[in-house]
Design a protein around this motif. Structure first.
Motif, mmCIF file in Angstrom:
data_model
loop_
_atom_site.group_PDB
_atom_site.id
_atom_site.type_symbol
_atom_site.label_atom_id
_atom_site.label_comp_id
_atom_site.label_asym_id
_atom_site.label_seq_id
_atom_site.Cartn_x
_atom_site.Cartn_y
_atom_site.Cartn_z
ATOM 1 N N VAL A 42 0.785 -1.486 0.009
ATOM 2 C CA VAL A 42 -0.129 -0.068 0.057
ATOM 3 C C VAL A 42 0.804 1.323 0.075
ATOM 4 O O VAL A 42 0.507 2.460 0.136
ATOM 5 N N ALA A 43 2.168 1.297 -0.314
ATOM 6 C CA ALA A 43 3.077 2.207 -0.302
ATOM 7 C C ALA A 43 2.885 2.989 -1.346
ATOM 8 O O ALA A 43 3.073 4.247 -1.748
ATOM 9 N N THR A 44 2.169 2.275 -2.665
ATOM 10 C CA THR A 44 2.071 2.817 -3.971
ATOM 11 C C THR A 44 0.555 2.791 -4.119
ATOM 12 O O THR A 44 -0.086 1.863 -4.191
ATOM 13 N N LEU A 45 -0.069 4.028 -3.899
ATOM 14 C CA LEU A 45 -1.586 3.893 -4.098
ATOM 15 C C LEU A 45 -1.950 4.232 -5.369
ATOM 16 O O LEU A 45 -2.402 5.528 -5.751
ATOM 17 N N ASP A 46 -1.860 3.361 -6.173
ATOM 18 C CA ASP A 46 -2.276 3.440 -7.569
ATOM 19 C C ASP A 46 -3.401 2.626 -8.193
ATOM 20 O O ASP A 46 -3.841 2.210 -7.468
ATOM 21 N N GLU A 47 -3.782 2.912 -9.296
ATOM 22 C CA GLU A 47 -5.067 2.021 -9.718
ATOM 23 C C GLU A 47 -4.971 0.742 -9.631
ATOM 24 O O GLU A 47 -6.139 0.108 -9.482
ATOM 25 N N GLN A 48 -3.919 -0.007 -9.775
ATOM 26 C CA GLN A 48 -3.587 -1.232 -9.676
ATOM 27 C C GLN A 48 -4.337 -1.725 -8.393
ATOM 28 O O GLN A 48 -4.683 -2.817 -8.174
ATOM 29 N N LEU A 49 -3.666 -0.990 -7.439
ATOM 30 C CA LEU A 49 -3.944 -1.433 -6.033
ATOM 31 C C LEU A 49 -5.683 -1.291 -5.790
ATOM 32 O O LEU A 49 -6.037 -2.399 -5.313
ATOM 33 N N TRP A 50 -6.121 -0.253 -6.002
ATOM 34 C CA TRP A 50 -7.859 -0.309 -5.724
ATOM 35 C C TRP A 50 -8.564 -1.320 -6.576
ATOM 36 O O TRP A 50 -9.249 -1.705 -6.234
ATOM 37 N N GLU A 51 -8.024 -1.450 -7.820
ATOM 38 C CA GLU A 51 -8.779 -2.392 -8.626
ATOM 39 C C GLU A 51 -8.557 -3.919 -8.063
ATOM 40 O O GLU A 51 -9.592 -4.752 -8.084
ATOM 41 N N SER A 52 -7.264 -4.244 -7.659
ATOM 42 C CA SER A 52 -7.160 -5.428 -7.008
ATOM 43 C C SER A 52 -7.879 -5.716 -5.768
ATOM 44 O O SER A 52 -8.670 -6.753 -5.643
ATOM 45 N N LEU A 53 -7.818 -4.600 -4.578
ATOM 46 C CA LEU A 53 -8.776 -4.763 -3.601
ATOM 47 C C LEU A 53 -10.409 -4.817 -4.237
ATOM 48 O O LEU A 53 -11.197 -5.449 -3.409
ATOM 49 N N SER A 54 -10.837 -4.105 -5.057
ATOM 50 C CA SER A 54 -12.178 -4.209 -5.578
ATOM 51 C C SER A 54 -12.678 -5.650 -6.023
ATOM 52 O O SER A 54 -13.663 -6.091 -5.684
ATOM 53 N N ARG A 55 -11.593 -6.251 -6.556
ATOM 54 C CA ARG A 55 -12.078 -7.486 -7.198
ATOM 55 C C ARG A 55 -12.050 -8.478 -5.919
ATOM 56 O O ARG A 55 -12.550 -9.646 -6.187
ATOM 57 N N ALA A 56 -11.204 -8.276 -4.855
ATOM 58 C CA ALA A 56 -11.005 -9.514 -3.912
ATOM 59 C C ALA A 56 -12.130 -9.855 -3.180
ATOM 60 O O ALA A 56 -13.247 -8.999 -2.922
ATOM 61 N N ASP A 57 -12.288 -11.022 -2.857
ATOM 62 C CA ASP A 57 -13.396 -11.519 -1.922
ATOM 63 C C ASP A 57 -12.996 -11.165 -0.328
ATOM 64 O O ASP A 57 -13.817 -11.123 0.394
ATOM 65 N N ALA A 58 -11.656 -10.969 0.056
ATOM 66 C CA ALA A 58 -11.477 -10.675 1.276
ATOM 67 C C ALA A 58 -10.038 -9.984 1.153
ATOM 68 O O ALA A 58 -9.242 -10.192 0.264
#
Length: 201
Positions: A42-58
């Motif tokens: 989470v040191a890099t707050l990029d779109e890839q991070l938010w998309e990954s967390l959006s897709r995740a079940d947990a």
């Protein structure tokens, strides 16, 4: 064929010790059939991070404990998640957490409690460690026990300040982190199965 469930591990590591803990969590996740792990710094707050967390079940949160709380980098991530919060983006996902400090106590519980509150504000379901305390809980315990630090909310680890991440956290603490990843993944698989049954009804 059912879709695999995904567990994202959203963590920050200042010196590499918490990163080893995160890797152990991921190993626990992938040991469960039908589960995938995604490590996200989470040191890099990029779109890839938010998309990954959006897709995740947990989402399993991880941060070192500095001065009795999570790191400023993790706090910046938590505050940046307000956009997700406004859209209820993580509501009903599973959540859990882990932390590491140099001190045996180090006020690690405060860090985990902050993560619980973050998850609660997002409407998530918190998964506890699910282990009895080890080591000093009984006279027959040892430093090799799972949950040797006696936490319940999430996985705790201790890394002496004069040891690098190649030597710390201990094997017991890493196995405890692996247990947490496995427990969250199993719970996510069970929850996904239940939701499919309800959808069919």
């Amino acid at each position: 064929m059912t879709e695999p469930i995904t567990v994202a591990i959203a963590y920050h590591s200042g010196y590499g010790h918490t990163a080893r803990q995160a890797e152990a969590v991921a190993a626990g996740v992938v040991s469960v059939p039908g589960a995938l792990a995604e490590l996200r710094n989470v040191a890099t707050l990029d779109e890839q991070l938010w998309e990954s967390l959006s897709r995740a079940d947990a989402i399993i949160f991880g941060s070192p404990t500095y001065m009795g709380s999570h790191s400023s980098v993790f706090q910046a991530f938590a505050e940046a998640s307000v956009k997700v919060w406004a859209e209820l983006g993580w509501r009903d996902k599973l959540a859990s957490g882990f932390t590491n400090s140099a001190g045996v106590n180090g006020d690690k519980l405060n860090t985990l409690t902050s993560m619980v509150l973050l998850a609660a504000q997002h409407g998530m379901h918190w998964v506890t460690l699910g282990l009895p305390p080890g080591w000093i809980y009984s006279s027959t315990g040892s430093a090799e026990d799972l949950n040797r630090l006696g936490g319940f909310v999430g996985a705790m680890a201790q890394s002496p300040s004069d040891l690098g991440p190649e030597l710390a956290p201990s094997d017991a603490d890493l196995r405890t982190a692996e247990h947490l990843g496995r427990r969250v993944a199993r719970t996510a698989v069970e929850l996904a199965s239940g939701r499919r049954v309800l959808a069919a009804v």
